[in-house]
Write a protein that holds these residues in place. Structure first.
Motif, PDB file in Angstrom:
ATOM      1  N   THR A   1      20.452   0.449   1.555  1.00 54.43           N
ATOM      2  CA  THR A   1      20.731   1.827   1.133  1.00 54.43           C
ATOM      3  C   THR A   1      19.645   2.375   0.212  1.00 54.43           C
ATOM      4  N   ASP A   2      19.431   3.683   0.274  1.00 50.73           N
ATOM      5  CA  ASP A   2      18.670   4.359  -0.780  1.00 50.73           C
ATOM      6  C   ASP A   2      19.498   4.231  -2.059  1.00 50.73           C
ATOM      7  N   SER A   3      18.865   4.133  -3.217  1.00 49.69           N
ATOM      8  CA  SER A   3      19.639   4.131  -4.471  1.00 49.69           C
ATOM      9  C   SER A   3      19.984   5.563  -4.853  1.00 49.69           C
TER      10      SER A   3
ATOM     11  N   GLN B   1       0.158   5.937  -6.371  1.00 45.66           N
ATOM     12  CA  GLN B   1       0.372   5.768  -4.945  1.00 45.66           C
ATOM     13  C   GLN B   1       0.573   4.287  -4.689  1.00 45.66           C
ATOM     14  N   GLY B   2       1.350   3.945  -3.663  1.00 45.45           N
ATOM     15  CA  GLY B   2       1.594   2.542  -3.355  1.00 45.45           C
ATOM     16  C   GLY B   2       3.075   2.245  -3.403  1.00 45.45           C
ATOM     17  N   GLY B   3       3.438   0.998  -3.109  1.00 42.90           N
ATOM     18  CA  GLY B   3       4.843   0.618  -3.104  1.00 42.90           C
ATOM     19  C   GLY B   3       5.018  -0.781  -3.653  1.00 42.90           C
TER      20      GLY B   3
ATOM     21  N   ALA C   1       6.436  -1.176   2.269  1.00 45.14           N
ATOM     22  CA  ALA C   1       7.312  -2.112   1.542  1.00 45.14           C
ATOM     23  C   ALA C   1       8.674  -2.182   2.252  1.00 45.14           C
ATOM     24  N   ASN C   2       9.191  -1.036   2.663  1.00 39.11           N
ATOM     25  CA  ASN C   2      10.480  -1.028   3.368  1.00 39.11           C
ATOM     26  C   ASN C   2      10.386  -1.721   4.725  1.00 39.11           C
ATOM     27  N   LEU C   3       9.303  -1.454   5.453  1.00 37.72           N
ATOM     28  CA  LEU C   3       9.128  -2.132   6.745  1.00 37.72           C
ATOM     29  C   LEU C   3       9.067  -3.643   6.525  1.00 37.72           C
TER      30      LEU C   3
ATOM     31  N   LEU D   1      18.101  -2.334  -1.808  1.00 37.58           N
ATOM     32  CA  LEU D   1      18.159  -0.943  -2.254  1.00 37.58           C
ATOM     33  C   LEU D   1      16.756  -0.372  -2.360  1.00 37.58           C
ATOM     34  N   ASP D   2      16.612   0.838  -1.856  1.00 40.03           N
ATOM     35  CA  ASP D   2      15.330   1.534  -1.933  1.00 40.03           C
ATOM     36  C   ASP D   2      15.381   2.423  -3.169  1.00 40.03           C
ATOM     37  N   ASP D   3      14.632   2.013  -4.201  1.00 43.45           N
ATOM     38  CA  ASP D   3      14.726   2.696  -5.494  1.00 43.45           C
ATOM     39  C   ASP D   3      13.590   3.703  -5.707  1.00 43.45           C
ATOM     40  N   ALA D   4      13.103   4.277  -4.603  1.00 43.11           N
ATOM     41  CA  ALA D   4      11.994   5.238  -4.702  1.00 43.11           C
ATOM     42  C   ALA D   4      12.299   6.333  -5.723  1.00 43.11           C
ATOM     43  N   HIS D   5      13.545   6.824  -5.714  1.00 43.32           N
ATOM     44  CA  HIS D   5      13.892   7.952  -6.585  1.00 43.32           C
ATOM     45  C   HIS D   5      14.611   7.522  -7.863  1.00 43.32           C
ATOM     46  N   GLY D   6      14.860   6.228  -8.015  1.00 41.56           N
ATOM     47  CA  GLY D   6      15.557   5.753  -9.211  1.00 41.56           C
ATOM     48  C   GLY D   6      14.592   5.237 -10.263  1.00 41.56           C
TER      49      GLY D   6
ATOM     50  N   ALA E   1      10.394  -0.009  -4.010  1.00 44.27           N
ATOM     51  CA  ALA E   1      10.077   1.164  -4.832  1.00 44.27           C
ATOM     52  C   ALA E   1       8.768   1.767  -4.356  1.00 44.27           C
ATOM     53  N   THR E   2       8.542   2.993  -4.756  1.00 47.03           N
ATOM     54  CA  THR E   2       7.232   3.608  -4.525  1.00 47.03           C
ATOM     55  C   THR E   2       6.559   3.808  -5.878  1.00 47.03           C
ATOM     56  N   LEU E   3       5.245   3.764  -5.873  1.00 48.53           N
ATOM     57  CA  LEU E   3       4.495   4.028  -7.110  1.00 48.53           C
ATOM     58  C   LEU E   3       4.083   5.495  -7.151  1.00 48.53           C
ATOM     59  N   SER E   4       4.519   6.267  -6.124  1.00 49.88           N
ATOM     60  CA  SER E   4       3.987   7.617  -5.928  1.00 49.88           C
ATOM     61  C   SER E   4       4.863   8.716  -6.519  1.00 49.88           C
ATOM     62  N   LYS E   5       5.972   8.353  -7.136  1.00 52.32           N
ATOM     63  CA  LYS E   5       6.826   9.404  -7.691  1.00 52.32           C
ATOM     64  C   LYS E   5       6.756   9.337  -9.224  1.00 52.32           C
ATOM     65  N   SER E   6       7.704   8.669  -9.866  1.00 53.05           N
ATOM     66  CA  SER E   6       7.675   8.635 -11.333  1.00 53.05           C
ATOM     67  C   SER E   6       6.383   8.035 -11.883  1.00 53.05           C
TER      68      SER E   6
ATOM     69  N   ASN F   1      20.030   7.136   5.045  1.00 52.89           N
ATOM     70  CA  ASN F   1      18.853   6.421   4.538  1.00 52.89           C
ATOM     71  C   ASN F   1      17.541   7.109   4.899  1.00 52.89           C
ATOM     72  N   HIS F   2      16.530   6.846   4.074  1.00 49.38           N
ATOM     73  CA  HIS F   2      15.199   7.414   4.288  1.00 49.38           C
ATOM     74  C   HIS F   2      14.593   6.926   5.610  1.00 49.38           C
ATOM     75  N   ALA F   3      13.731   7.765   6.190  1.00 58.86           N
ATOM     76  CA  ALA F   3      13.107   7.459   7.485  1.00 58.86           C
ATOM     77  C   ALA F   3      12.406   6.102   7.482  1.00 58.86           C
ATOM     78  N   SER F   4      11.834   5.697   6.359  1.00 54.14           N
ATOM     79  CA  SER F   4      11.112   4.420   6.344  1.00 54.14           C
ATOM     80  C   SER F   4      12.073   3.236   6.467  1.00 54.14           C
ATOM     81  N   LEU F   5      13.294   3.385   5.961  1.00 50.36           N
ATOM     82  CA  LEU F   5      14.301   2.333   6.165  1.00 50.36           C
ATOM     83  C   LEU F   5      14.774   2.349   7.623  1.00 50.36           C
TER      84      LEU F   5
ATOM     85  N   SER G   1       0.818  -1.217   0.000  1.00 53.56           N
ATOM     86  CA  SER G   1       0.000   0.000   0.000  1.00 53.56           C
ATOM     87  C   SER G   1       0.849   1.262   0.000  1.00 53.56           C
ATOM     88  N   SER G   2       2.145   1.150   0.274  1.00 48.58           N
ATOM     89  CA  SER G   2       3.044   2.310   0.158  1.00 48.58           C
ATOM     90  C   SER G   2       4.487   1.827   0.099  1.00 48.58           C
ATOM     91  N   GLY G   3       5.372   2.725  -0.301  1.00 48.43           N
ATOM     92  CA  GLY G   3       6.795   2.419  -0.253  1.00 48.43           C
ATOM     93  C   GLY G   3       7.245   2.248   1.196  1.00 48.43           C
TER      94      GLY G   3
HETATM   95  N1  PMP Z   1      11.818   5.668   0.379  1.00 54.15           N
HETATM   96  C1  PMP Z   1      12.226   6.871  -0.045  1.00 54.15           C
HETATM   97  C2  PMP Z   1      13.658   7.060  -0.374  1.00 54.15           C
HETATM   98  C3  PMP Z   1      11.315   7.915  -0.168  1.00 54.15           C
HETATM   99  O1  PMP Z   1      11.706   9.130  -0.572  1.00 54.15           O
HETATM  100  C4  PMP Z   1       9.954   7.678   0.149  1.00 54.15           C
HETATM  101  C5  PMP Z   1       8.873   8.717  -0.028  1.00 54.15           C
HETATM  102  N2  PMP Z   1       9.064   9.948   0.406  1.00 54.15           N
HETATM  103  C6  PMP Z   1       9.583   6.415   0.610  1.00 54.15           C
HETATM  104  C7  PMP Z   1      10.533   5.426   0.694  1.00 54.15           C
HETATM  105  C8  PMP Z   1       8.175   6.116   1.019  1.00 54.15           C
HETATM  106  O2  PMP Z   1       7.373   5.859  -0.066  1.00 54.15           O
HETATM  107  P1  PMP Z   1       5.812   6.089   0.034  1.00 54.15           P
HETATM  108  O3  PMP Z   1       5.593   7.557   0.000  1.00 54.15           O
HETATM  109  O4  PMP Z   1       5.241   5.362  -1.121  1.00 54.15           O
HETATM  110  O5  PMP Z   1       5.365   5.512   1.342  1.00 54.15           O
END
Ligand code: PMP
Length: 374
Positions: free
Chosen positions: A163-165, A233-235, A100-102, A192-197, A224-229, A121-125, A95-97
Motif C-alpha cells: 500500500t501507499d502510506s 532525486q532517487g529512491g 525501488a518499488n519495482l 508500504l510506499d512512503d513517498a509522501h510520508g 521512499a523517494t528522495l525527490s519530494k521532502s 496504489n501508485h502506478a509504480s507499485l 535511482s528512483s522511487g
Molecule cells: N510512489 C509514489 C506514491 C509516488 O507518488 C511516486 C512519485 N510520483 C513514486 C512512488 C515514484 O518516485 P520517483 O519519482 O522517485 O520515481
C-alpha cells in the motif's frame, strides 16, 4: 506505420486528456503549489551546497552499477543515516522511487506469493505487481477487511500486503497498523510506499512507518523517494538487514541500473541532516496542508482533509480541470492538474501541494486564486 498515433492523439484531445510539457524558466514568477518540494528544501543552500560538493568529490555521474563502481562513500552514508532516521535496520538507495518499488515487488514476490494491492496504489507499485511473478489481488481502498479476505482465500504459501502510506492523489493515509495486523494474522509481510510520508509524518518527519509505530518491525518493508521532502532525486528501500541483502543480489532494477548520481545523493544527505537539525519542518508542511484544505472547503470547494502534504480539489470534468489550472497559472499560481489515467476513480482534480515554508499571505493568495478561477 505511425499514422495511428495521430488518431490516438485526436481521441485524447477530444476527451480533454492531452498532456503537454511546459519548461520552467528560472524567472517563472508564480507561487508553486504544483511541485513535490514539501519542505521547500530543493533550493536550500545546505542542499544545493551538498549536491555541488558531492559532484566535486565523486564526479558528475556515479560511473556504473551499484555492484561495480557506482557505490560511493556518500551512498553508504545516506543509507546508514536514512535507515537510522526512519527507524529501520537498513536501507538501500536506488535511482528512483519507481525502481525501488519495482525492486521490492519483483525480488520479494515469486510464483508462490500472493500480492494484495490497494486499489488506489501508485502506478509504480502497479507496474511492480505486473512485473512480479506472483498473483495479484486488488484490495478495496484502505480496507483492512478486504485485505484480510484476500489473504484468507489464498492458496499461495507467501503473501505481501502492498500500500501507499499516503495516497498521492487525495493525500489520505492508509491504516498501516491495521494492515500489518491483518498481514500478521495470515503470515504475510507489509510493504508500504512512503513517498509522501517521509519528511511529513512521524516524529520530525521520520515517515508513516514511524508515525504508525511499525517502522523497523521484522515483517515491514518501506520504500521512499528522495525527490519530494528531501528535495533531491532517487529512491530507497528500508527494512530488515536480510531483506536489503537479498535485494542487492536479486533486484534487477538495482543490479542493472547505474547507481544514483552523487550530486543527488549529496543533496538528499544535506536535506536529511537539515531535517534532523530542524525537526519542526514536517509539522509545518502538515499544518499548511490542513489550513489550505479547511479554507478551500469553507468556500464550498470539494476537498478532503489531508493526512499529508497533498490537498486535492475535485473538478467537474477533465476540460474543467485543465481550464481551471490554466486560469490559476494566469493569476500567478501553479497547481497540479490530475486527470485519467492518473486518478484512481476517474475524477479529475486540481492538486495543491503544501510547502512547509508557505507564509500566511501566500496561503491566502492561493486560496483566493483557486476560489476565484473555479
Ligand atoms: N510512489 C509514489 C506514491 C509516488 O507518488 C511516486 C512519485 N510520483 C513514486 C512512488 C515514484 O518516485 P520517483 O519519482 O522517485 O520515481
Amino acid at each position: 506505420m505511425f499514422d495511428w498515433v495521430d488518431a490516438a492523439a485526436a481521441d485524447r484531445e477530444a476527451a480533454g486528456l492531452t498532456r503537454r510539457l511546459r519548461s520552467r524558466t528560472a524567472e517563472d514568477d508564480v507561487l508553486d503549489l504544483a511541485s513535490n518540494d514539501y519542505l521547500g528544501l530543493t533550493r536550500h543552500p545546505a542542499v544545493t551546497g551538498a549536491a555541488a560538493e558531492a559532484a566535486q568529490r565523486w564526479g558528475g555521474g556515479s560511473t556504473g552499477s551499484r555492484l561495480v563502481t557506482g557505490t560511493t562513500g556518500a551512498h553508504t552514508e545516506l543509507e546508514r543515516e536514512l535507515a537510522e532516521f526512519c527507524g529501520y535496520e537498513a536501507a538501500l538507495v536506488f535511482s528512483s522511487g519507481y525502481t525501488a518499488n519495482l525492486a521490492v515487488l519483483t525480488a520479494l514476490a515469486g510464483p508462490d506469493t500472493l500480492i494484495v494491492s490497494d486499489a488506489h496504489n501508485h502506478a509504480s507499485l502497479i507496474d511492480g505487481c505486473r512485473l512480479a511473478k506472483g498473483q495479484v489481488a486488488r484490495a478495496a481502498h484502505c480496507d483492512p477487511r478486504s485485505v484480510r479476505a484476500a489473504l484468507a482465500d489464498r492458496t499461495q504459501p507467501r503473501a505481501l500486503v502492498v500500500t501507499d502510506s499516503v495516497f498521492s492523489v487525495d493525500g489520505n493515509a492508509a491504516p498501516l497498523a491495521q494492515h500489518l495486523a491483518a498481514a500478521r494474522e495470515f503470515g504475510a509481510a507489509l510493504v508500504l510506499d512512503d513517498a509522501h510520508g517521509l519528511g511529513v509524518l512521524g516524529p520530525g518527519g521520520a515517515g508513516a512507518g514511524a508515525a504508525a509505530g511499525i517502522a523497523g518491525q521484522p515483517d515491514v518493508v518501506a520504500t521512499a523517494t528522495l525527490s519530494k521532502s528531501l528535495g533531491s532525486q532517487g529512491g530507497a528501500v528500508l527494512g530488515p538487514e536480510r531483506v536489503i541483502r537479498h535485494l542487492i543480489s536479486a533486484a534487477r532494477t538495482f543490479i542493472f541500473d547505474t547507481g544514483l548520481n552523487p550530486a543527488a545523493v549529496g543533496a538528499a544527505l544535506g536535506a536529511l541532516r537539515l531535517l534532523r537539525a530542524e525537526p519542526g519542518r514536517a509539522a509545518d508542511a502538515l499544518r499548511v496542508a490542513r489550513e489550505l484544505s479547511t479554507r478551500l472547503a469553507e468556500f464550498g470547494l470539494d476537498t478532503t482533509a489531508p493526512d499529508g502534504a497533498v490537498v486535492s480539489v475535485r473538478a467537474d470534468d477533465p476540460e474543467h480541470a485543465v481550464r481551471w489550472a490554466a486560469a490559476c497559472r494566469d493569476e500567478g499560481l501553479a497547481v497540479g492538474c490530475f486527470r485519467p489515467p492518473s486518478v484512481p476513480d476517474g475524477v479529475p482534480r486540481l492538486r495543491l501541494t503544501a510547502r512547509a515554508d508557505l507564509t500566511d499571505d501566500q496561503i491566502a493568495f492561493a486560496v483566493g486564486v483557486v476560489v476565484k478561477t473555479r
